[in-house]
Design a protein around this motif. Structure first.
Motif, PDB file in Angstrom:
ATOM      1  N   LEU A 169       0.846  -1.201   0.000  1.00  0.00           N
ATOM      2  CA  LEU A 169       0.000   0.000   0.000  1.00  0.00           C
ATOM      3  C   LEU A 169       0.882   1.253   0.000  1.00  0.00           C
ATOM      4  N   THR A 170       1.973   1.183   0.737  1.00  0.00           N
ATOM      5  CA  THR A 170       2.881   2.334   0.844  1.00  0.00           C
ATOM      6  C   THR A 170       3.431   2.726  -0.524  1.00  0.00           C
ATOM      7  N   THR A 171       3.915   1.730  -1.284  1.00  0.00           N
ATOM      8  CA  THR A 171       4.520   2.081  -2.581  1.00  0.00           C
ATOM      9  C   THR A 171       3.447   2.533  -3.569  1.00  0.00           C
ATOM     10  N   GLN A 172       2.249   1.954  -3.464  1.00  0.00           N
ATOM     11  CA  GLN A 172       1.170   2.361  -4.386  1.00  0.00           C
ATOM     12  C   GLN A 172       0.674   3.770  -4.066  1.00  0.00           C
ATOM     13  N   TYR A 173       0.490   4.075  -2.775  1.00  0.00           N
ATOM     14  CA  TYR A 173       0.087   5.438  -2.397  1.00  0.00           C
ATOM     15  C   TYR A 173       1.166   6.444  -2.805  1.00  0.00           C
ATOM     16  N   ALA A 174       2.432   6.038  -2.645  1.00  0.00           N
ATOM     17  CA  ALA A 174       3.531   6.953  -3.015  1.00  0.00           C
ATOM     18  C   ALA A 174       3.445   7.309  -4.499  1.00  0.00           C
ATOM     19  N   LYS A 175       3.099   6.321  -5.328  1.00  0.00           N
ATOM     20  CA  LYS A 175       2.978   6.590  -6.763  1.00  0.00           C
ATOM     21  C   LYS A 175       1.738   7.429  -7.067  1.00  0.00           C
ATOM     22  N   ALA A 176       0.661   7.142  -6.335  1.00  0.00           N
ATOM     23  CA  ALA A 176      -0.603   7.849  -6.593  1.00  0.00           C
ATOM     24  C   ALA A 176      -0.546   9.305  -6.139  1.00  0.00           C
ATOM     25  N   TYR A 177       0.259   9.569  -5.118  1.00  0.00           N
ATOM     26  CA  TYR A 177       0.363  10.929  -4.552  1.00  0.00           C
ATOM     27  C   TYR A 177       1.810  11.401  -4.582  1.00  0.00           C
ATOM     28  N   PRO A 178       2.310  11.756  -5.777  1.00  0.00           N
ATOM     29  CA  PRO A 178       3.727  12.131  -5.888  1.00  0.00           C
ATOM     30  C   PRO A 178       4.094  13.365  -5.068  1.00  0.00           C
ATOM     31  N   ASP A 179       3.107  14.179  -4.697  1.00  0.00           N
ATOM     32  CA  ASP A 179       3.424  15.369  -3.897  1.00  0.00           C
ATOM     33  C   ASP A 179       3.525  15.070  -2.400  1.00  0.00           C
ATOM     34  N   LEU A 180       3.135  13.867  -1.998  1.00  0.00           N
ATOM     35  CA  LEU A 180       3.290  13.465  -0.595  1.00  0.00           C
ATOM     36  C   LEU A 180       4.549  12.619  -0.451  1.00  0.00           C
ATOM     37  N   ARG A 181       5.106  12.595   0.771  1.00  0.00           N
ATOM     38  CA  ARG A 181       6.181  11.640   1.086  1.00  0.00           C
ATOM     39  C   ARG A 181       5.497  10.511   1.858  1.00  0.00           C
ATOM     40  N   VAL A 182       5.422   9.331   1.256  1.00  0.00           N
ATOM     41  CA  VAL A 182       4.724   8.195   1.867  1.00  0.00           C
ATOM     42  C   VAL A 182       5.722   7.068   2.067  1.00  0.00           C
ATOM     43  N   ASN A 183       6.065   6.777   3.310  1.00  0.00           N
ATOM     44  CA  ASN A 183       7.052   5.737   3.581  1.00  0.00           C
ATOM     45  C   ASN A 183       6.546   4.794   4.659  1.00  0.00           C
ATOM     46  N   CYS A 184       7.121   3.588   4.706  1.00  0.00           N
ATOM     47  CA  CYS A 184       6.811   2.677   5.805  1.00  0.00           C
ATOM     48  C   CYS A 184       8.083   2.457   6.621  1.00  0.00           C
ATOM     49  N   VAL A 185       7.879   2.118   7.880  1.00  0.00           N
ATOM     50  CA  VAL A 185       9.013   1.988   8.795  1.00  0.00           C
ATOM     51  C   VAL A 185       8.878   0.731   9.655  1.00  0.00           C
ATOM     52  N   ASP A 186      10.041   0.212  10.038  1.00  0.00           N
ATOM     53  CA  ASP A 186      10.111  -0.885  11.011  1.00  0.00           C
ATOM     54  C   ASP A 186      10.706  -0.340  12.297  1.00  0.00           C
ATOM     55  N   PRO A 187       9.890  -0.224  13.353  1.00  0.00           N
ATOM     56  CA  PRO A 187      10.432   0.298  14.619  1.00  0.00           C
ATOM     57  C   PRO A 187      11.443  -0.645  15.262  1.00  0.00           C
ATOM     58  N   GLY A 188      11.385  -1.931  14.935  1.00  0.00           N
ATOM     59  CA  GLY A 188      12.217  -2.922  15.621  1.00  0.00           C
ATOM     60  C   GLY A 188      11.480  -3.462  16.831  1.00  0.00           C
ATOM     61  N   TYR A 189      12.032  -4.530  17.390  1.00  0.00           N
ATOM     62  CA  TYR A 189      11.369  -5.273  18.472  1.00  0.00           C
ATOM     63  C   TYR A 189      11.405  -4.441  19.759  1.00  0.00           C
ATOM     64  N   THR A 190      10.267  -3.908  20.142  1.00  0.00           N
ATOM     65  CA  THR A 190      10.177  -2.877  21.178  1.00  0.00           C
ATOM     66  C   THR A 190       9.202  -3.298  22.273  1.00  0.00           C
ATOM     67  N   ALA A 191       9.580  -3.081  23.512  1.00  0.00           N
ATOM     68  CA  ALA A 191       8.732  -3.473  24.647  1.00  0.00           C
ATOM     69  C   ALA A 191       7.467  -2.622  24.688  1.00  0.00           C
ATOM     70  N   THR A 192       6.335  -3.238  24.321  1.00  0.00           N
ATOM     71  CA  THR A 192       5.010  -2.602  24.433  1.00  0.00           C
ATOM     72  C   THR A 192       4.010  -3.712  24.754  1.00  0.00           C
ATOM     73  N   ASP A 193       2.754  -3.321  24.950  1.00  0.00           N
ATOM     74  CA  ASP A 193       1.707  -4.316  25.210  1.00  0.00           C
ATOM     75  C   ASP A 193       1.534  -5.290  24.050  1.00  0.00           C
TER      76      ASP A 193
END
Ligand code: NAP
Length: 234
Positions: A169-193
């Protein structure tokens, strides 16, 4: 950076979303802390000096109401962080039914689509529209098949497939909205619920890449996947 921007983070009442809000507020931004539970959401926003808005990513009416509130109060939106996510029931692959996968996709995949569909008109009006999709190394084909990586030892259906879908979805939205910066991220294994606080990183470490990608400028990357160390392979 420096310029005050209006940002919205889904699932901001706890975990990585809350810490992302804390840091972006500290950096001087105007931050909407969206949460599905009004009591816990408002409490978190009051504690950090954010603005609260009710938003359940699985509910069209809730998302539409949140968009109206943001538009009427702030006049627009510059940055959207699609952070809300669930792992789903922890069941073996053999026990996993379509209903299990459906529940995870409803939040992790259809949630960001619903929220983006509602907020894209505001984001595209901004000179500095940014979307950060909080994905996972579990959504990377490369990482989940790399024996050196912890993620390759975790076998499940719904969550990894949902994050792989979010990456596409990230790469498709990025192509559909060239004026936006659309990226995905991996926070890494993080202590949360999400992982009963078994994650090995603190939320401060986990939010490093979210906070950085929320603040990319108009000349920054789009349609790409990052963690705290740099670019992540698909
Ligand atoms: P968390 O502490 O469990 O927080 C998840 C947040 O999402 C909560 O605020 C939760 O709200 C919210 N949420 C769930 N369903 C929602 C819905 N239908 N509508 C609105 N909000 C909803 O987990 P976390 O670790 O901070 O996770 C944040 C994101 O990071 C997720 O997308 C997760 O997949 C991703 N991630 C986490 C890790 C990790 O190791 N922790 C690693 C990689 C990626 P409630 O409090 O109301 O349930």
């Amino acid at each position: 950076m420096g310029r005050m921007t209006t940002m919205l983070i889904t699932g901001a009442n706890k975990g990585l979303g809350r810490e992302t809000a804390r840091r972006l507020i500290a950096a001087g931004h105007d931050v909407w802390m969206a949460a599905r539970d009004p009591r816990r959401g408002r409490e978190a926003a009051d504690a950090l000096g954010g603005r609260f808005v009710a938003l359940d990513v699985t509910d069209d009416a809730s998302v539409a109401a949140a968009r109206r509130t943001v538009e009427e109060t702030s006049g627009g939106l510059d940055v959207l962080v699609n952070n809300a996510g669930i792992t789903g029931d922890r069941v073996s692959v053999a026990e996993t039914t379509a209903a299990h996968v459906d529940a995870v996709f409803a939040t992790n995949v259809l949630g960001p689509v619903r929220v983006l569909h509602a907020f894209a008109p505001l984001l595209t009006r901004s000179d500095t529209g940014v979307v950060v999709n909080v994905s996972s190394g579990m959504g990377s084909m490369a990482i989940t098949s790399d024996p050196e990586r912890l993620e390759s030892g975790i076998v499940a259906l719904g969550y990894p497939a949902s994050k792989a879908a979010l990456n596409m979805l990230t790469t498709q939205y990025a192509k559909a909205y060239p004026d936006l910066r659309v990226n995905c991220v991996d926070p890494g294994y993080t202590a949360t619920d999400l992982n009963d606080n078994t994650g090995t990183q603190t939320v401060e470490e986990g939010t490093e890449v979210i906070v950085r990608m929320a603040q990319v400028g108009p000349d920054g990357p789009t349609g790409r996947f990052f963690d705290a160390r740099g670019e992540v392979p698909w």
